[in-house]
Design an enzyme around this catalytic site. Sequence first.
Site, PDB file in Angstrom:
ATOM      1  N   GLU A 278       0.828  -1.201   0.000  1.00 40.46           N
ATOM      2  CA  GLU A 278       0.000   0.000   0.000  1.00 40.46           C
ATOM      3  C   GLU A 278       0.872   1.265   0.000  1.00 40.46           C
ATOM      4  O   GLU A 278       0.569   2.234  -0.706  1.00 40.46           O
ATOM      5  CB  GLU A 278      -0.927  -0.014   1.222  1.00 40.46           C
ATOM      6  N   GLU A 281       2.156   1.637  -3.375  1.00 40.28           N
ATOM      7  CA  GLU A 281       1.115   2.122  -4.295  1.00 40.28           C
ATOM      8  C   GLU A 281       0.875   3.621  -4.093  1.00 40.28           C
ATOM      9  O   GLU A 281       0.732   4.380  -5.058  1.00 40.28           O
ATOM     10  CB  GLU A 281      -0.191   1.343  -4.037  1.00 40.28           C
ATOM     11  N   CYS A 298      -8.648  -2.213   3.375  1.00 38.46           N
ATOM     12  CA  CYS A 298      -8.566  -3.444   4.176  1.00 38.46           C
ATOM     13  C   CYS A 298      -9.822  -3.726   4.971  1.00 38.46           C
ATOM     14  O   CYS A 298      -9.915  -4.729   5.650  1.00 38.46           O
ATOM     15  CB  CYS A 298      -7.328  -3.436   5.066  1.00 38.46           C
ATOM     16  N   SER A 318      -7.302   1.657  -2.859  1.00 41.81           N
ATOM     17  CA  SER A 318      -6.061   0.920  -3.068  1.00 41.81           C
ATOM     18  C   SER A 318      -6.424  -0.455  -3.605  1.00 41.81           C
ATOM     19  O   SER A 318      -7.421  -1.051  -3.205  1.00 41.81           O
ATOM     20  CB  SER A 318      -5.323   0.784  -1.731  1.00 41.81           C
ATOM     21  N   LYS A 357     -15.572  -9.843   6.857  1.00 42.86           N
ATOM     22  CA  LYS A 357     -14.489 -10.691   6.324  1.00 42.86           C
ATOM     23  C   LYS A 357     -15.028 -12.022   5.827  1.00 42.86           C
ATOM     24  O   LYS A 357     -14.449 -12.648   4.954  1.00 42.86           O
ATOM     25  CB  LYS A 357     -13.440 -10.950   7.414  1.00 42.86           C
ATOM     26  N   GLU A 360     -16.023 -11.138   2.521  1.00 39.87           N
ATOM     27  CA  GLU A 360     -14.835 -10.846   1.716  1.00 39.87           C
ATOM     28  C   GLU A 360     -14.184 -12.141   1.222  1.00 39.87           C
ATOM     29  O   GLU A 360     -13.842 -12.276   0.048  1.00 39.87           O
ATOM     30  CB  GLU A 360     -13.831 -10.051   2.553  1.00 39.87           C
ATOM     31  N   GLU A 365     -13.232 -12.569  -6.513  1.00 41.66           N
ATOM     32  CA  GLU A 365     -11.876 -12.090  -6.845  1.00 41.66           C
ATOM     33  C   GLU A 365     -10.810 -12.699  -5.938  1.00 41.66           C
ATOM     34  O   GLU A 365      -9.628 -12.659  -6.262  1.00 41.66           O
ATOM     35  CB  GLU A 365     -11.798 -10.568  -6.661  1.00 41.66           C
ATOM     36  N   CYS A 502     -11.159  -1.983  13.842  1.00 42.42           N
ATOM     37  CA  CYS A 502     -11.401  -3.420  14.022  1.00 42.42           C
ATOM     38  C   CYS A 502     -11.588  -3.826  15.482  1.00 42.42           C
ATOM     39  O   CYS A 502     -12.268  -4.810  15.763  1.00 42.42           O
ATOM     40  CB  CYS A 502     -10.250  -4.215  13.443  1.00 42.42           C
TER      41      CYS A 502
END
Lengths: 579, 623
Positions: A278, A281, A298, A318, A357, A360, A365, A502
């Site tokens: 990250e 990037e 994230c 990102s 999550k 996710e 993907e 989190c």
Amino acid sequence: MINLTIDGKQVQVKENTTILEAARQNGIDIPTLCFLKGINMAGDCRMCIVEIEGRKGFATSCIQVAEEGMVVRTNSPEILEARKTILDLILSNHHIDCLTCVRGGNCELQQLAKKLNIREIEYEGEKLEHEIDDKSPAIVRDFNKCVLCRRCVATCKKVQNVGAIDCTSRGFTSTISTTYDCSLNDVDCTFCGQCIQSCPTGALREKEYINEVWDKINDGDSYVVVQTAPAVRVALGEEFGMKIGTNVKGKMVTALKQLGFDKVFDTNTGADFTIMEEANEFIERLTNGGVLPMITSCSPGWVRFAEKNYPELLDHLSTCKSPHQMFGAIVKSYFAKKYDIDPKKIVMVSVMPCIAKKYEASREEMEVDGLRDVDYVLTTRELARMIRQANIDFENLEDSNFDDPMGEATGAGAIFGTTGGVMEAALRTAADTLEGKDLKDIEYKEIRGEKGIKEATLNIAGKEVKIAVASSLANARKIMDKIKDGKCDYHFIEIMACPGGCVMGGGQPIKDSKTRATVDVRKLRANSLYSIDEKSVIRKSHENPALKQIYKEFFGKAGSHVAHKYLHTSYSKKEKYEI
Amino acid sequence: MEKVKTIEEIEEIRTKKRAELDLRVNLKANTVEKHILVCRGTGCTSSKSPKIIENFRKIIEEKGIKNVRVIQTGCFGLCAKGPIVIIRPEDVFYAHVKPEDCEEIINTHIVEGKLVERLLCKDIDGTLVKRLDELNFYKKQQRIALKNCGIIDPEVIDEYIAFDGYKALEKVLTSMTKEQVIEEISNSGLRGRGGAGFPTGKKWSFTAMANADQKYVVCNADEGDPGAFMDRSILEGDPHSVLEAMTIAGYAIGASQGYIYVRAEYPIAVQRLRVAIKQAREYGLLGDNILGTGFKFDIDIRLGAGAFVCGEETALLESIEGRRGQPRLKPPYPANSGLFGKPTLINNVETYANVTRIIINGANWYSSIGTETSKGTKVFALGGNVNNVGLVEVPMGTTLREIVFDIGGGIPNGRKFKAAQTGGPSGGCIPEEHLDTPIDYESLSKIGSMMGSGGLIVMDETKCMVDIARFYLDFTVSESCGKCTPCRIGTKRMLEILERMCEGKAKPGDIEKLEKLANSIKKSAVCGLGQTAPNPVLSTLKYFRNEYEEHVMNGKCPAGYCKALCNLKIQPDKCKGCGLCKRNCPVNAISGEVKQPHVIDTSKCIKCGTCVDKCPFKAIVRG
């Protein structure tokens, strides 16, 4: 100051204090059910009723502000009787299956029944039957357990500004529902799970994958690897009666090994990889005129929110996968190859503080060469359930360390679990890279703390860098609207779906309304993470020796072609409603 | 329409129009003109009064009759006799008129100058009545809120202006301060006609005192009590009286915007309001610089979707704001934080309908009518087992007996009076022993009922009080918003107990359980709907407890109403064997030879009661 009498006791409270707060500040507890401080103060359930001398009817103590000279009674026989009747009515429409309910023992309704000494239901009658919605990979809605307190509705609307759920129908048939009564899976729900945190009963819960994980551990053929997110270790202990925010990393690792996982890894290392990618990037975008502001990716609840609400701005996100997805991909590629394990046999289990999550991990993907990055996601609560199932005396466990070769993560990885942490970790690496030196001043205190949106302007290598940190989707929406209107001059933004990050994720141990009103749970858990960081020898992701080794052996450098294959992802517009 | 810019201009319209319309109120009006007034309230409209108007106009045109106009009006009140046609100035009143009667009325009455006797109305005592005010129904009435209903065409603003319309507004804007207006309303003793009876002047003054950049005036036209239709009739018959009063209220409290929240189920009222607002705007009686005084006020309509709870003022505000209609906790009261969080004055239609008369005639005049604590008149929607079903306006303090027997004409079919239900689902049932109670807010609540919006349903001896309580609870359960526990689940549990009772499945202790729950809900529910929902149960328990006991202990319904608890039986000594019952029984449950006593097969009988009504010898009884 306001002087009033509560149950014969003269008390003094600040102006604008509610009777409920005034009572609690003075050691008098008034039962509540629908009350959720700052979020749901509607006085609907009527549990917190009290008598005020000279007033007709009962007053609602969660809303009624204390006034000078008020004489309040919280426990007259009449009040106690009325409360009992109200609870009786709620229970009369409740499927009382506490023995098999996921919230048994941690249910506010159950606590009330105990407190009010309910022995039988006086007003038996029709009970509504609702179908259970378990279509989504993340959240299960079971309205047979709903008490219509609407804490979830208020949370979704006010805290998250999503409004995926609201009350429909009227009277006895009132139900909390979604647009056209669709599954949560098919509406604008982001799976952040904050509704689960707000629910006093088991009406909202995570989709459990415990049995599936046990099966894999026990099948003798699978190589079951587990990883745990930073926020899990500072909350898991609460499930076993330990103080809020206690860091139980060592015991947790021991417990996971006892449960039979073949390898126990730390997602913090995954976080270090995320930072490497990250930060790289960001520097690329900053120096080569890429799309700015760049926004972290994230938090999967946030990503789903962006895909459903701001599809035209997805370029700002990102492309980095979240730490546990990166880590899963690394385990099934680099680790499998290095230790000669058939990657098809590896089962990657993530223990996360998060509900989203679960979703996710199921995104199409999230796989490389036909291998799913992560196979199962368990919440902190599910891990606690497994530990209890296995008869492990958690509190008295010895400490042990994460397994090599990915064992030691950095302090930067640890603070990923709190709002501002991802940004701080990324800045440590980005600043070192841009300045070309090993900076000593690495604590970015201006982006720590509870504020929903934090901003700072930094000077890195002679360049002014504007950053912002937002937690909760309501704050995310504010930032996104600013970007949409072209009024946003930030370069880098961290967004986490859950308020506080989190540590306050939807998968964390659930705190009852009273604890939430009186204890700063976020602060205690976050401080514990900052303390892990402080005590860490290595506090910058790019200095993680295991990570350096893996880049050397496998990825080459951050942002490389290989890194992109395993560690990056893409986003696409998602319809808000799939009706 | 040209804007009316000054007081002089409106006075000119008034004088001219008043002279033109003198025949509407003056029996001896010196004119050759005749006005045929046809009720276009909801009741008569559904009985084809628009067709009656059409026919009259067609016939008049065909016959080339001069000096006769056909006018649509609001409700005359005596709905039981509708469709109603009145011809003025002679004030002849024709009842149950059908479209095909128009020709005869024109030929006989208008052309030949004779009465159409077959269409004249018979009073309860059988006397033929020529004029409306000769009916006992009207004798004890005093019309203030309904003053213009049945006199003016509600869709013509000039007709309203002719009868002192917008005169109160003129007076207020030109000669009264805000404080004086509020003082006048306060001194009049007017109290809210929507149910709770809060002093109107106080409400106005609280809202006037609140500081804010914006305030609102709201009219609650979400009339929802079963059987109540006075607000609808006022809006249908005299919409400008409400607009004018709201404008006066706007001046008094310092608001520039008003909203009328009216149920979409009242299409005629909504349409009349739309027309009235449009005309008032065209005349400049709404909008900027009203009557050249610089005062600015406008009104918009908001439609309700039919939730009873939206008649609760805070739920109504939520609904206007576009949210789910459910009550807010009070305080804060709307006077401080109402619509969009701004100070808001909310009164119901009937309350506003009194305002202009108070301003014109003065507080002293108004407060001279009524009782010590309740001033003025109250409109009741009289329904149920009573001869003269309709809308009545009486001075406060009139007794129930006067309303039911003198005005209402008593109970049909020679049956006995059992109870009167006032206040709708929030009210209670009043037994015969309290028939002489002078009606006002206090006396009604003292005997366990309430004024409510003015629904008054009369019940005869065949009605079961347990079933009546069940009926009202059924209503509340479906209309509860579901917000608070006591109302959402508690009323449902009460209903279940009542249903058990009516089905003969009650358990010992159910009465006590019901009573305990009722008292608990009364104190713990959030809003007025929940707090008053137990009233029908509590009042029937108070006055008719024995009926409950019979249901629970002995499995009997004393009134013979609850089907599960009674059988129909033919008394052999009274049966003449005429066979009427047998022929009319829909399920062939009756057998018997001619001139021999008949028998009902209870296994087949569905207890519909057709045989009871058909038997000329009263030989069939329930029991």
